[in-house]
Design an enzyme around this catalytic site. Structure first.
Site, PDB file in Angstrom:
ATOM      1  N   HIS A 326       0.837  -1.194   0.000  1.00 11.92           N
ATOM      2  CA  HIS A 326       0.000   0.000   0.000  1.00 11.92           C
ATOM      3  C   HIS A 326       0.875   1.248   0.000  1.00 11.92           C
ATOM      4  O   HIS A 326       2.076   1.168   0.313  1.00 11.92           O
ATOM      5  CB  HIS A 326      -0.893   0.050   1.259  1.00 11.92           C
ATOM      6  CG  HIS A 326      -1.936  -1.013   1.333  1.00 11.92           C
ATOM      7  ND1 HIS A 326      -2.067  -1.850   2.415  1.00 11.92           N
ATOM      8  CD2 HIS A 326      -2.920  -1.369   0.461  1.00 11.92           C
ATOM      9  CE1 HIS A 326      -3.079  -2.680   2.222  1.00 11.92           C
ATOM     10  NE2 HIS A 326      -3.611  -2.407   1.029  1.00 11.92           N
ATOM     11  N   CYS A 411      -1.958   0.290  10.229  1.00 19.41           N
ATOM     12  CA  CYS A 411      -2.903  -0.743   9.772  1.00 19.41           C
ATOM     13  C   CYS A 411      -3.799  -1.253  10.879  1.00 19.41           C
ATOM     14  O   CYS A 411      -4.906  -1.738  10.626  1.00 19.41           O
ATOM     15  CB  CYS A 411      -2.158  -1.943   9.196  1.00 19.41           C
ATOM     16  SG  CYS A 411      -1.025  -1.574   7.853  1.00 19.41           S
TER      17      CYS A 411
END
Length: 417
Positions: A326, A411
């Protein structure tokens, strides 16, 4: 420690979309403010000029009330088509509207007094522009130039005061962490018991810094479910449910949606297939939203996010990501707006106005606990020292088992403020 030398960038705020109703309200209110102010100024001028005689107010009130009403209608039309966008437009609009309203009001006033239409009456009406109505016209011009744009913009830009909720959505690790999807790292065995302990410590660090942790319903069989950030992105009071790029992660959304909808004051929307978007690809810096075009987030997902955010005056900037899972696996932002990251994990850094490379790959991720405090991984001591040297207080936690799964400190929670 000292505070950052660079002035902080304000955090992204949710601003309501400019709906047709809001625009109509701005148009009507800006015109009304000018009309009312011009009427008051004119009445006050006559009151003072007559030696403060109350009788004068009764004699001229009807005239200026009618003139103000006509100005309100004329300026409403003009402001609706963009008269407040430039000073010369407001000058022209104010002058024309003031003169037309004054001529009409004077004509009606003269007619109501029993005067018949004649050349003398026409000359009187025209002459009133530089006598009876001069102050009114000047007040309309000044009001349209100075007052109307302010009222118009304030209504369009109005947003409720942001509520500092300081809540963090978290989700207990699944029982099958070793089955999590990997894209850019070789698989290493994870210690489930250690991962659970690290997750507990991560949540404890948030609580110690004043955040209330809210546990999303557990998903023991969904290996990646601990990485809640990928499922929803918060823009102030706007919650955008993601559309995971990995099909195996799509069942995670249901419980996340229930948790988000239970938070008071949030407006909830979502990215729809075929668009895909993971929250880990979304990096917010003030009103700029960087979105990683990665293996998990496609162009349609970015397009949908841009469509959702543009009415709220966010700017979405797409960033190519091919070397990391990401965008936030490669870069995040300090509270002052500086992007920190690992150039080796980024396709380029030119899209970022201020970029600071970090000495360790695990140091790319920071969680903003406050404007002065950051949460970082203990796996990046050099980066933590560097950031502390910039005037921030750094709190570190060990999340090594989650880093094996391409996770980072961002996250493991979704911060709701």
């Amino acid at each position: 420690m000292t505070t950052p030398a660079m002035p902080p960038t304000a955090p992204a705020r949710f601003r309501p979309a400019i709906t047709p109703g809001r625009r109509v309200a701005a148009v009507l209110a800006s015109a009304a403010a000018v009309a009312f102010a011009a009427m008051l100024v004119s009445l006050l001028a006559f009151f003072i000029g007559s030696g403060q005689s109350p009788q004068v107010l009764g004699q001229v009130f009807g005239h200026f009330a009618l003139a103000a009403f006509v100005v309100w209608m004329l300026l409403s039309v003009a402001n609706a088509v963009g008269a407040t966008r430039a000073w010369f437009l407001t000058l022209i609009t104010g002058f024309a509207s003031g003169c037309l309203a004054a001529l009409l009001a004077t004509s009606v006033t003269a007619s109501a007094a029993g005067n018949t239409f004649s050349g003398a009456i026409v000359l009187f009406v025209i002459g009133s522009l530089v006598s009876l109505n001069l102050i009114f016209i000047l007040a309309v011009i000044v009001g349209e130039m100075l007052l109307a744009p302010v009222v118009f913009r304030r209504i369009l830009d109005y947003a409720p005061a942001a509520t500092d909720r300081r809540m963090a959505l978290v989700r207990i690790p699944a029982s099958n962490l070793d089955e999590a999807v990997l894209t850019h790292r070789d698989r290493k065995p994870t210690d489930q018991a250690l991962a659970d302990k690290q997750w507990d410590n991560y949540c404890a660090a948030l609580v110690a810094e004043g955040w209330e942790t809210i546990e999303v319903d557990a998903a023991p069989d969904l290996a990646d479910s601990v990485f809640v950030e990928d499922m929803v992105v918060l823009f102030g009071d706007l919650a955008v449910l993601a559309s995971p790029g990995a099909e195996s992660r799509r069942p995670e959304i249901e419980a996340i949606e229930r948790a988000v909808r239970a938070v008071p004051g949030l407006t909830v929307t979502r990215i729809q297939l075929p668009g895909t978007l993971d929250g880990g690809d979304v990096l917010k810096v003030g009103s700029t939203v960087y979105v990683g075009a990665s293996s998990r987030t496609n162009s349609e997902g970015i397009r949908q996010l841009r469509t959702l955010l543009t009415p709220h005056r966010y700017t979405v900037v797409a960033v190519p990501i091919s070397k990391a899972l990401h965008l936030k696996s490669a870069a995040t932002a300090l509270p002052d707006g500086t992007i920190i990251g690992d150039p080796a994990l980024l396709d380029g850094t030119t899209l970022f106005p201020r970029f600071l490379p970090v000495p360790e790959p695990e140091g790319v991720a920071v969680v903003e606990l406050s404007r002065e405090s950051l949460l970082m991984s203990s796996s990046a001591p050099q980066t933590a020292a560097m950031v502390a040297g910039l005037g921030y207080r750094v709190v570190t936690v060990d999340i090594g088992e989650f880093e094996k799964l391409e996770g980072c400190v961002t996250c493991l929670s979704v911060r709701v403020r």
